[in-house]
Design a protein around this motif. Sequence first.
Motif, PDB file in Angstrom:
ATOM      1  N   LEU A  76       0.746  -0.930  -0.421  1.00 36.62           N
ATOM      2  CA  LEU A  76       0.113   0.118  -0.167  1.00 36.62           C
ATOM      3  C   LEU A  76       1.042   1.183  -0.541  1.00 36.62           C
ATOM      4  N   ARG A  77       2.179   1.246  -0.100  1.00 38.56           N
ATOM      5  CA  ARG A  77       3.336   2.435  -0.051  1.00 38.56           C
ATOM      6  C   ARG A  77       3.242   2.358  -1.507  1.00 38.56           C
ATOM      7  N   TRP A  78       3.101   1.760  -2.057  1.00 43.41           N
ATOM      8  CA  TRP A  78       3.140   2.478  -4.063  1.00 43.41           C
ATOM      9  C   TRP A  78       3.261   3.400  -4.016  1.00 43.41           C
ATOM     10  N   GLN A  79       2.672   4.601  -3.403  1.00 44.22           N
ATOM     11  CA  GLN A  79       2.348   6.681  -4.268  1.00 44.22           C
ATOM     12  C   GLN A  79       3.736   6.950  -3.562  1.00 44.22           C
ATOM     13  N   ALA A  80       3.852   6.383  -2.363  1.00 42.36           N
ATOM     14  CA  ALA A  80       4.924   6.495  -1.575  1.00 42.36           C
ATOM     15  C   ALA A  80       6.805   5.895  -2.583  1.00 42.36           C
ATOM     16  N   LEU A  81       6.732   4.905  -2.933  1.00 43.94           N
ATOM     17  CA  LEU A  81       8.214   4.026  -3.524  1.00 43.94           C
ATOM     18  C   LEU A  81       7.961   4.876  -4.765  1.00 43.94           C
ATOM     19  N   LEU A  82       6.662   4.825  -5.867  1.00 46.90           N
ATOM     20  CA  LEU A  82       6.893   5.380  -7.164  1.00 46.90           C
ATOM     21  C   LEU A  82       7.264   7.088  -7.048  1.00 46.90           C
ATOM     22  N   ALA A  83       7.495   7.808  -5.821  1.00 48.94           N
ATOM     23  CA  ALA A  83       8.039   8.922  -5.989  1.00 48.94           C
ATOM     24  C   ALA A  83       9.111   8.917  -4.853  1.00 48.94           C
ATOM     25  N   GLU A  84       9.963   7.995  -4.933  1.00 46.29           N
ATOM     26  CA  GLU A  84      11.170   7.858  -4.366  1.00 46.29           C
ATOM     27  C   GLU A  84      12.358   7.434  -5.424  1.00 46.29           C
ATOM     28  N   PRO A  85      13.083   8.956  -5.033  1.00 47.89           N
ATOM     29  CA  PRO A  85      14.005   9.092  -6.272  1.00 47.89           C
ATOM     30  C   PRO A  85      15.296   7.079  -6.741  1.00 47.89           C
ATOM     31  N   GLY A  86      15.190   6.739  -7.694  1.00 50.73           N
ATOM     32  CA  GLY A  86      15.937   5.877  -7.448  1.00 50.73           C
ATOM     33  C   GLY A  86      15.782   4.182  -7.299  1.00 50.73           C
ATOM     34  N   ALA A  87      14.225   5.193  -6.583  1.00 54.36           N
ATOM     35  CA  ALA A  87      13.289   3.094  -6.099  1.00 54.36           C
ATOM     36  C   ALA A  87      12.677   2.424  -7.464  1.00 54.36           C
ATOM     37  N   HIS A  88      12.874   1.009  -7.412  1.00 58.08           N
ATOM     38  CA  HIS A  88      11.995   0.682  -8.846  1.00 58.08           C
ATOM     39  C   HIS A  88      11.091  -0.498  -8.631  1.00 58.08           C
ATOM     40  N   LEU A  89       9.668  -0.263  -8.570  1.00 56.64           N
ATOM     41  CA  LEU A  89       8.642  -0.994  -7.835  1.00 56.64           C
ATOM     42  C   LEU A  89       8.011  -1.850  -9.252  1.00 56.64           C
ATOM     43  N   HIS A  90       7.272  -2.731  -8.395  1.00 55.97           N
ATOM     44  CA  HIS A  90       7.125  -3.889  -9.278  1.00 55.97           C
ATOM     45  C   HIS A  90       5.934  -4.716  -8.696  1.00 55.97           C
ATOM     46  N   LEU A  91       5.472  -4.242  -8.541  1.00 54.93           N
ATOM     47  CA  LEU A  91       3.341  -4.688  -8.368  1.00 54.93           C
ATOM     48  C   LEU A  91       3.471  -6.484  -8.447  1.00 54.93           C
ATOM     49  N   TYR A  92       2.776  -7.409  -8.394  1.00 49.60           N
ATOM     50  CA  TYR A  92       2.188  -8.715  -8.828  1.00 49.60           C
ATOM     51  C   TYR A  92       0.864  -8.737  -9.554  1.00 49.60           C
ATOM     52  N   GLY A  93      -0.084  -7.355  -9.669  1.00 48.51           N
ATOM     53  CA  GLY A  93      -1.201  -7.091  -9.778  1.00 48.51           C
ATOM     54  C   GLY A  93      -2.431  -8.481  -8.762  1.00 48.51           C
ATOM     55  N   LYS A  94      -2.259  -8.460  -7.722  1.00 50.87           N
ATOM     56  CA  LYS A  94      -2.890  -9.969  -6.817  1.00 50.87           C
ATOM     57  C   LYS A  94      -3.784  -8.891  -6.135  1.00 50.87           C
ATOM     58  N   ARG A  95      -5.112  -9.435  -6.298  1.00 56.54           N
ATOM     59  CA  ARG A  95      -6.361  -8.866  -5.838  1.00 56.54           C
ATOM     60  C   ARG A  95      -6.386  -8.291  -3.794  1.00 56.54           C
ATOM     61  N   GLU A  96      -5.889  -9.121  -3.425  1.00 55.00           N
ATOM     62  CA  GLU A  96      -6.484  -9.039  -2.588  1.00 55.00           C
ATOM     63  C   GLU A  96      -4.786  -9.071  -1.693  1.00 55.00           C
ATOM     64  N   ARG A 110      -2.478 -10.388   1.525  1.00 55.80           N
ATOM     65  CA  ARG A 110      -3.021 -10.658   3.028  1.00 55.80           C
ATOM     66  C   ARG A 110      -0.979 -11.122   4.224  1.00 55.80           C
ATOM     67  N   PRO A 111      -1.648 -10.784   5.570  1.00 57.41           N
ATOM     68  CA  PRO A 111      -0.432 -11.042   6.348  1.00 57.41           C
ATOM     69  C   PRO A 111       0.450 -12.173   5.711  1.00 57.41           C
ATOM     70  N   GLY A 112       1.194 -11.746   5.516  1.00 52.61           N
ATOM     71  CA  GLY A 112       2.391 -12.862   5.021  1.00 52.61           C
ATOM     72  C   GLY A 112       2.539 -13.590   3.518  1.00 52.61           C
ATOM     73  N   ARG A 113       1.814 -12.067   2.873  1.00 50.00           N
ATOM     74  CA  ARG A 113       1.340 -12.828   0.618  1.00 50.00           C
ATOM     75  C   ARG A 113       2.179 -11.888   0.254  1.00 50.00           C
ATOM     76  N   LYS A 114       3.359 -12.314  -0.690  1.00 52.59           N
ATOM     77  CA  LYS A 114       4.162 -11.196  -1.472  1.00 52.59           C
ATOM     78  C   LYS A 114       3.422 -10.589  -2.510  1.00 52.59           C
ATOM     79  N   MET A 115       3.530  -9.332  -2.062  1.00 53.07           N
ATOM     80  CA  MET A 115       2.536  -8.045  -3.180  1.00 53.07           C
ATOM     81  C   MET A 115       3.524  -8.021  -4.203  1.00 53.07           C
ATOM     82  N   GLY A 116       4.716  -7.948  -4.169  1.00 53.42           N
ATOM     83  CA  GLY A 116       5.416  -7.135  -4.471  1.00 53.42           C
ATOM     84  C   GLY A 116       6.762  -7.323  -4.545  1.00 53.42           C
ATOM     85  N   HIS A 117       7.762  -6.177  -5.144  1.00 50.90           N
ATOM     86  CA  HIS A 117       9.316  -6.158  -4.624  1.00 50.90           C
ATOM     87  C   HIS A 117       9.556  -4.608  -5.232  1.00 50.90           C
ATOM     88  N   VAL A 118      10.316  -4.385  -4.839  1.00 51.72           N
ATOM     89  CA  VAL A 118      11.086  -2.398  -4.790  1.00 51.72           C
ATOM     90  C   VAL A 118      12.718  -2.919  -4.884  1.00 51.72           C
TER      91      VAL A 118
END
Length: 366
Positions: free
Chosen positions: A328-348, A350-358
């Motif tokens: 849910l930090r995706w906006q801040a990560l997109l605004a962070e200089p030098g950060a490269h965001l990858h979201l996996y397109g998962k719908r939900e 959940r705790p412990g679920r891999k949703m993306g990486h930066v």
Amino acid sequence: MSAPVPTGLAPGAVLGILGGGQLARMMALAAADLGIRCHVLAPEGDNPAFDVAARHIVAEYEDEAALATFAEGVDAVTYEFENVPAATAAFLSQRKPLHPGARALAVTQDRLSEKRFVSELGLDVAPFRAVDSLGDLEAAVAEIGCPAILKTRRFGYDGKGQVKIAPGSDLAEAYDAIGRFPAILEGFVPFVREVSVVAARGLDGAFAAFDVCENEHRDHILAFTRIPANLTETASKAAIEAAHRIGEALGYVGVFAVELFVLEEAGTERIVVNEIAPRVHNSGHWTSEGAQTSQFHQHVRAVCGFPLGSAERRGRVEMENLIGEAALRWQALLAEPGAHLHLYGKREARPGRKMGHVTRVTPERP
């Protein structure tokens, strides 16, 4: 039916992928860059790879009619996870080239087989014993001692399917906790850090390893990977050589990872092999921006018979896993200089679920 002879593919070919999760998604995206279309087969569920694949089939891995249709529409097959049923691998390998091959699956699906395989190569592993009954567990603990880790031989990842055995632990309770499935007891390894080698072996036997990376886990899930690892040159070379020997012994084709423990003994570092992952790996996600060739492009190159790319890194790199609501930090990560965001397109989330990486890459000055 005789197995097909492995041959290199060309742009325009179709690569079949078993599994529809984030690894398959990133594989399919990389394949598209190389002119390869992907056809994904996965059971019903949240399958983010479906969003980016040219075609997909929703079916169980044991559905032979669906597998036959799948095989007819592809030129080669790979997979995103190591628990592909043996019968599925055998069925597909009789119809189309399957990379990595059935032997790599057989060895790495079973922790006991894997430990024996690595040990027979002369590489260091933790002390281990097979556990098929409570009596076996009692004897193994008496021999190996505590602390130790009781793990199911099959399945289990991110800490699932295992329980710690401490002095005074109720062994029957621990055995019940893993469902009394066939298991392995591993002696405790007093490691100072965890590292991994992500490497590729091509159809022609060519080998390329990315730099050794250092991994930080939280709640048994990879949280951060940092490159280069805090490791001596001697230990780094030993880690990469261990991966090379494993790949050669398996006749491996594709990207794989070797997870290792680093021990410090008498002022020197020693490498102990923990596990092999016969697939692209979470600790290799840093390569998306941090290496000349990402692990996903490298895997597609390998299984399609293309030349392997350069594994040279582009600087100092940190990869952060986005677990659960961290995405849910995706906006801040997109605004962070030098950060490269990858979201996996998962719908939900959940705790412990891999949703993306930066990934964050810091170029090194000459």
